[in-house]
Motif scaffolding. Sequence first.
Motif, mmCIF file in Angstrom:
data_model
loop_
_atom_site.group_PDB
_atom_site.id
_atom_site.type_symbol
_atom_site.label_atom_id
_atom_site.label_comp_id
_atom_site.label_asym_id
_atom_site.label_seq_id
_atom_site.Cartn_x
_atom_site.Cartn_y
_atom_site.Cartn_z
ATOM 1 N N ALA A 82 -23.134 17.199 21.890
ATOM 2 C CA ALA A 82 -22.327 15.977 21.948
ATOM 3 C C ALA A 82 -21.833 15.553 20.560
ATOM 4 C CB ALA A 82 -23.140 14.861 22.586
ATOM 5 N N ASP A 86 -17.938 15.194 19.329
ATOM 6 C CA ASP A 86 -17.426 13.930 18.790
ATOM 7 C C ASP A 86 -16.707 14.140 17.461
ATOM 8 O OD1 ASP A 86 -17.349 10.922 18.846
ATOM 9 O OD2 ASP A 86 -18.500 11.226 16.986
ATOM 10 N N THR A 90 -13.428 18.124 21.978
ATOM 11 C CA THR A 90 -14.129 18.608 23.172
ATOM 12 C C THR A 90 -13.751 20.035 23.554
ATOM 13 O OG1 THR A 90 -12.420 17.597 24.556
ATOM 14 C CG2 THR A 90 -14.380 16.272 24.083
#
Length: 222
Positions: A82, A86, A90
């Motif tokens: 993740a 960020d 993505t």
Amino acid sequence: MAFFRRLTTDTTCPAAIATTLVVLLFSGTASAQQSTGTQPPPVETPPSPPATLAPPPSNEPEARPKRLRFGPQVGVYIPTDARTRDRFGTSWSNVGFGIGNISDIHRNRRLALDISFISNSRGSRGDSKVFLAPIGLAYSIGLGNQARSTAAYTGISANLVIASLRSDSDNLPSRTSVTGGASVFLGNRFSDTGYIEARYNAVGKIRGFDLSGINLTAGLRF
């Protein structure tokens, strides 16, 4: 006949008669031996071998040797961490090239060169940039009936990963690093001309970021 009549009438010379009979006996035996003497057997000549017939011409076309094929591969790389998504986005673009006949690589259980180039940038000024180049060897195994033109395969790879990261928000200037990597993949080939593939790339952490991800690729060979 006159000779025999002479013998019968000449009885006054028994020694001559005996001598004459002995001569006649030996001459008869010699003539009998000559008439019945064995002749050497004739020499047999072996038969000549039959002439070799040329095989009839085949109507089947000759098999052409396979030529070495080259082609591009393109896809999407999705980081699984993740924090990495960020900072760098993505989905990243994936481009590369391949060498060799696809059916030979995935059917015959052999090693093949494994190269791809993955990159992305974010921000109007390129505040965050990432570049990955996994380079190594892949070993694949055909699944199911490989005699068909379309067939599935699976495999693994071991790679040396060259990476370059830049993240202004983390005060990380651009710098190139090297780490190890590996992957497992599952795909489907289309004869010698193309394939689609899903792969999980495990990449060591670089400058605090986990760069592992899922790589979806399609490739062609010309």
